[in-house]
Design a protein around this motif. Structure first.
Motif, short mmCIF file in Angstrom:
data_model
loop_
_atom_site.label_atom_id
_atom_site.label_comp_id
_atom_site.label_asym_id
_atom_site.label_seq_id
_atom_site.Cartn_x
_atom_site.Cartn_y
_atom_site.Cartn_z
N ILE A 39 0.84 -1.20 0.00
CA ILE A 39 0.00 0.00 0.00
C ILE A 39 0.88 1.25 0.00
O ILE A 39 0.63 2.19 -0.76
CB ILE A 39 -0.97 -0.01 1.20
CG1 ILE A 39 -2.02 -1.09 0.98
CG2 ILE A 39 -1.63 1.36 1.38
CD1 ILE A 39 -2.92 -1.31 2.17
N LEU A 40 1.93 1.25 0.79
CA LEU A 40 2.86 2.38 0.82
C LEU A 40 3.51 2.57 -0.55
O LEU A 40 3.62 3.70 -1.04
CB LEU A 40 3.93 2.15 1.89
CG LEU A 40 5.00 3.23 2.01
CD1 LEU A 40 4.36 4.55 2.44
CD2 LEU A 40 6.06 2.80 3.00
N PHE B 108 2.30 1.66 -3.54
CA PHE B 108 1.31 2.15 -4.48
C PHE B 108 1.06 3.64 -4.28
O PHE B 108 0.97 4.41 -5.23
CB PHE B 108 -0.02 1.39 -4.34
CG PHE B 108 -0.07 0.14 -5.14
CD1 PHE B 108 -0.55 0.14 -6.43
CD2 PHE B 108 0.37 -1.07 -4.61
CE1 PHE B 108 -0.60 -1.01 -7.18
CE2 PHE B 108 0.33 -2.22 -5.34
CZ PHE B 108 -0.16 -2.20 -6.64
N ARG B 109 0.94 4.06 -3.04
CA ARG B 109 0.65 5.47 -2.78
C ARG B 109 1.86 6.35 -3.08
O ARG B 109 1.71 7.53 -3.36
CB ARG B 109 0.19 5.65 -1.34
CG ARG B 109 -1.19 5.07 -1.16
CD ARG B 109 -1.79 5.36 0.18
NE ARG B 109 -3.17 4.89 0.18
CZ ARG B 109 -3.91 4.83 1.24
NH1 ARG B 109 -3.43 5.21 2.39
NH2 ARG B 109 -5.15 4.40 1.16
N SER B 110 3.05 5.80 -3.02
CA SER B 110 4.25 6.56 -3.33
C SER B 110 4.47 6.70 -4.83
O SER B 110 4.87 7.75 -5.31
CB SER B 110 5.48 5.90 -2.71
OG SER B 110 5.37 5.84 -1.32
N VAL C 109 -1.71 10.21 -6.89
CA VAL C 109 -3.14 10.44 -7.07
C VAL C 109 -3.56 11.79 -6.51
O VAL C 109 -4.42 12.45 -7.07
CB VAL C 109 -3.97 9.27 -6.49
CG1 VAL C 109 -3.95 9.26 -4.98
CG2 VAL C 109 -5.39 9.30 -7.00
N HIS C 110 -2.91 12.24 -5.44
CA HIS C 110 -3.28 13.54 -4.87
C HIS C 110 -2.90 14.68 -5.80
O HIS C 110 -3.68 15.62 -5.99
CB HIS C 110 -2.63 13.73 -3.49
CG HIS C 110 -3.19 12.83 -2.46
ND1 HIS C 110 -2.46 11.82 -1.90
CD2 HIS C 110 -4.42 12.75 -1.90
CE1 HIS C 110 -3.21 11.17 -1.04
NE2 HIS C 110 -4.41 11.71 -1.02
N HIS D 116 -9.83 9.67 -7.09
CA HIS D 116 -9.28 9.29 -5.78
C HIS D 116 -10.09 8.17 -5.16
O HIS D 116 -9.53 7.22 -4.59
CB HIS D 116 -9.24 10.50 -4.86
CG HIS D 116 -8.33 10.34 -3.70
ND1 HIS D 116 -8.46 9.33 -2.78
CD2 HIS D 116 -7.25 11.06 -3.30
CE1 HIS D 116 -7.53 9.43 -1.87
NE2 HIS D 116 -6.77 10.47 -2.16
N PHE E 58 -9.30 4.90 -6.90
CA PHE E 58 -7.97 4.47 -6.48
C PHE E 58 -8.04 3.80 -5.11
O PHE E 58 -7.49 2.71 -4.90
CB PHE E 58 -7.03 5.68 -6.44
CG PHE E 58 -5.62 5.36 -6.08
CD1 PHE E 58 -4.73 4.90 -7.04
CD2 PHE E 58 -5.16 5.54 -4.79
CE1 PHE E 58 -3.41 4.61 -6.70
CE2 PHE E 58 -3.85 5.26 -4.44
CZ PHE E 58 -2.97 4.79 -5.41
N ASP E 59 -8.73 4.44 -4.17
CA ASP E 59 -8.86 3.87 -2.82
C ASP E 59 -9.63 2.56 -2.83
O ASP E 59 -9.30 1.64 -2.08
CB ASP E 59 -9.52 4.88 -1.88
CG ASP E 59 -8.60 6.02 -1.51
OD1 ASP E 59 -7.38 5.92 -1.73
OD2 ASP E 59 -9.10 7.05 -1.00
N LEU F 205 -7.32 -0.24 -3.93
CA LEU F 205 -6.43 -0.67 -2.84
C LEU F 205 -7.19 -1.41 -1.75
O LEU F 205 -6.71 -2.42 -1.20
CB LEU F 205 -5.71 0.54 -2.24
CG LEU F 205 -4.71 1.25 -3.15
CD1 LEU F 205 -4.04 2.39 -2.39
CD2 LEU F 205 -3.67 0.30 -3.69
N THR G 7 -4.32 -0.14 -11.20
CA THR G 7 -3.84 1.15 -10.74
C THR G 7 -3.25 1.96 -11.89
O THR G 7 -3.54 3.15 -12.04
CB THR G 7 -2.81 0.99 -9.61
OG1 THR G 7 -3.38 0.20 -8.57
CG2 THR G 7 -2.39 2.32 -9.05
#
Length: 150
Positions: free
Chosen positions: A11-12, A14-16, A20-21, A57, A60-61, A64, A104
């Motif tokens: 998860i870390l 993917f978010r890195s 998406v933000h 967003h 995306f969430d 995940l 993703t």
């Protein structure tokens, strides 16, 4: 538990890797400019400004969350059945990662494509506004703008 640690690390990761933000903020900026510069008389609401970003967003969430839920459910079933398996994993990690990465990357590509199309359209509209300004001013709201956006 090694599975939980791996799950948190994925998860870390993917978010890195997928900003998406930043993309959601860029998507919102298109409609903010439309509201305040292009069409101030049309009263574009907050919903129209944030809807594309919220959809990006949120999707995306959900991706995940679905992957995480699948992994947790498989581990729960694995341990309920005694946890006996030759490789020690209750799911195919290659398949899970392929699904995660593909979905993703596809979502981010769609979001970036939406942004590029909207941005190009907006640049053409702003060029027309700039041409109007060059011809003697353009009224936006209660004020007249003279000059250039550049």
């Amino acid at each position: 538990n090694a599975g939980a640690l791996m799950q948190e690390l994925m998860i870390l990761l993917f978010r890195s890797l997928f900003p998406v933000h930043a993309l959601a903020a860029a998507m919102q900026s298109v409609n903010v400019i439309r509201k305040f510069i292009e069409e101030p008389q049309n009263h574009i609401g907050v919903g129209r400004i944030i809807f594309p970003a919220v959809m990006l967003h949120g999707t995306f969430d959900v991706i995940l969350l679905a992957i995480t839920t699948y992994i947790e459910k498989k581990y729960d079933q694995f341990y309920e059945n005694g946890g006996d398996d030759e490789n020690g994993l209750p799911f195919n990690p290659l398949l899970v990662n392929i699904v995660a990465w593909t979905s993703t990357i596809s979502l981010m590509t769609i979001g970036y494509g939406w942004y590029l199309v909207q941005h190009r359209r907006q640049m053409r509209r702003l060029a027309l506004i700039e041409a109007e300004i060059a011809q003697g001013g353009r009224s936006i709201g209660t004020r007249t703008i003279a000059g250039s956006f550049a």
